[in-house]
Scaffold this motif. Structure first.
Motif, PDB file in Angstrom:
ATOM      1  N   LEU B  48       8.998  46.372  13.935  1.00 25.50           N
ATOM      2  CA  LEU B  48       8.040  47.011  14.819  1.00 25.50           C
ATOM      3  C   LEU B  48       7.229  48.034  14.050  1.00 25.50           C
ATOM      4  O   LEU B  48       7.575  48.380  12.918  1.00 25.50           O
ATOM      5  N   LYS B  49       6.149  48.495  14.692  1.00 26.98           N
ATOM      6  CA  LYS B  49       5.299  49.489  14.047  1.00 26.98           C
ATOM      7  C   LYS B  49       4.718  50.434  15.084  1.00 26.98           C
ATOM      8  O   LYS B  49       4.579  50.090  16.256  1.00 26.98           O
ATOM      9  N   TYR B  50       4.391  51.635  14.625  1.00 24.68           N
ATOM     10  CA  TYR B  50       3.637  52.599  15.412  1.00 24.68           C
ATOM     11  C   TYR B  50       2.334  52.882  14.666  1.00 24.68           C
ATOM     12  O   TYR B  50       2.347  53.275  13.502  1.00 24.68           O
ATOM     13  N   ILE B  51       1.236  52.684  15.381  1.00 23.54           N
ATOM     14  CA  ILE B  51      -0.074  52.999  14.804  1.00 23.54           C
ATOM     15  C   ILE B  51      -0.716  54.124  15.595  1.00 23.54           C
ATOM     16  O   ILE B  51      -1.130  55.139  15.046  1.00 23.54           O
ATOM     17  N   THR B  52      -0.802  53.951  16.895  1.00 25.35           N
ATOM     18  CA  THR B  52      -1.359  54.965  17.770  1.00 25.35           C
ATOM     19  C   THR B  52      -0.969  54.620  19.197  1.00 25.35           C
ATOM     20  O   THR B  52      -0.421  53.567  19.449  1.00 25.35           O
ATOM     21  N   GLY B  53      -1.209  55.552  20.126  1.00 26.41           N
ATOM     22  CA  GLY B  53      -0.949  55.237  21.517  1.00 26.41           C
ATOM     23  C   GLY B  53       0.425  55.661  21.981  1.00 26.41           C
ATOM     24  O   GLY B  53       0.944  56.713  21.588  1.00 26.41           O
ATOM     25  N   ASP B  54       1.047  54.832  22.804  1.00 24.60           N
ATOM     26  CA  ASP B  54       2.341  55.124  23.414  1.00 24.60           C
ATOM     27  C   ASP B  54       3.383  55.445  22.350  1.00 24.60           C
ATOM     28  O   ASP B  54       3.535  54.705  21.373  1.00 24.60           O
ATOM     29  N   ASN B  55       4.106  56.537  22.562  1.00 27.72           N
ATOM     30  CA  ASN B  55       5.095  56.966  21.568  1.00 27.72           C
ATOM     31  C   ASN B  55       6.296  56.041  21.500  1.00 27.72           C
ATOM     32  O   ASN B  55       7.024  56.042  20.509  1.00 27.72           O
TER      33      ASN B  55
END
Lengths: 116, 117
Positions: B48-55
């Motif tokens: 998975l990844k986090y780029i922006t938006g929902d934490n």
């Protein structure tokens, strides 16, 4: 889709000999990475290509390591001469990019290099 | 310089229990954060990844991760662990734009997750 292909899977050489690894990335992936993973550590980036140009090679020991990506597809990583501390798994990865660092990397299964 | 810390070399959990694998990072600017899993003698697989938006980010195999900007953390979680989740987990960050170049990925040392039957 076919994954990232690497060969050979295993290689054993004596110190001061030379060795080469080959990588074929996922079709259409512009960015290709070579990593060194020493046992018990995370992957360390050696070199990053975007198409056939080098984006970063700041952690590549250039006195003994070299890499090329001719025609922006396959890549080879060479070590000459090898040292004992080069024993590691060499991972190749590719990603869609270019310039979009939010893309995940797709890894090959690596080449396990043992230096005697 | 950017860095990733995975403070636990090993996490042990019983099957069916929730699991957490910790990751903290240091980077200039906004981070792009990733989790990968590695099985023996295999390459890393993207989770998975986090780029922006929902934490709260959801990924493969029931895993999720929570981005916490104030604590500079990106912990990996799963509500109910499976024995087959036993593997090596790596957190990675990309940031630190280099003029004329691209974002350079930095990986943590990895955390070995062991799920007991």
């Amino acid at each position: 889709e076919a994954g990232v292909a690497q060969s050979p899977r295993y290689k054993i050489i004596e110190k001061r000999q030379s060795v080469a690894f080959w990588c074929n990335p996922i079709s259409g992936h512009a960015t290709l990475y070579w990593y060194q993973q020493i046992l018990g550590q995370g992957p360390k980036l050696l070199i990053q290509f975007q198409n056939n140009g080098v984006v970063d090679d700041s952690q590549l020991p250039k006195d003994r390591f070299s890499a090329e990506r001719l025609k922006g597809v396959d890549s080879t990583l060479k070590i000459q001469p090898a040292k004992l501390e080069d024993s590691a798994v060499y991972l190749c990865a590719s990603s869609l990019d270019p310039g979009r660092s939010n893309q995940p990397q797709h890894f090959g299964d690596g080449t396990r290099l043992s230096i005697l | 310089a950017q860095s990733v810390a995975q403070p636990e070399d090993q996490v042990n959990v019983a099957e069916g229990n929730p699991l957490t694998v910790k990751c903290t990072y240091s980077v200039s600017g906004n981070p792009y954060l990733f989790w990968y899993v590695q099985y023996p003698n295999r390459g890393l697989q993207f989770l998975l990844k986090y780029i922006t938006g929902d934490n709260l980010v959801k990924g493969s195999y029931g895993f999720e991760a929570e981005f916490n900007k104030s604590q500079t953390s990106f912990h990996l979680k799963k509500p109910s662990a499976l024995v087959s989740d036993s593997a090596l987990y790596f957190c990675a960050v990309r940031a630190g734009f280099k003029p004329g170049g691209s974002y350079i990925p930095t990986f943590g040392r990895g955390t070995s997750l062991i799920v007991h039957p």
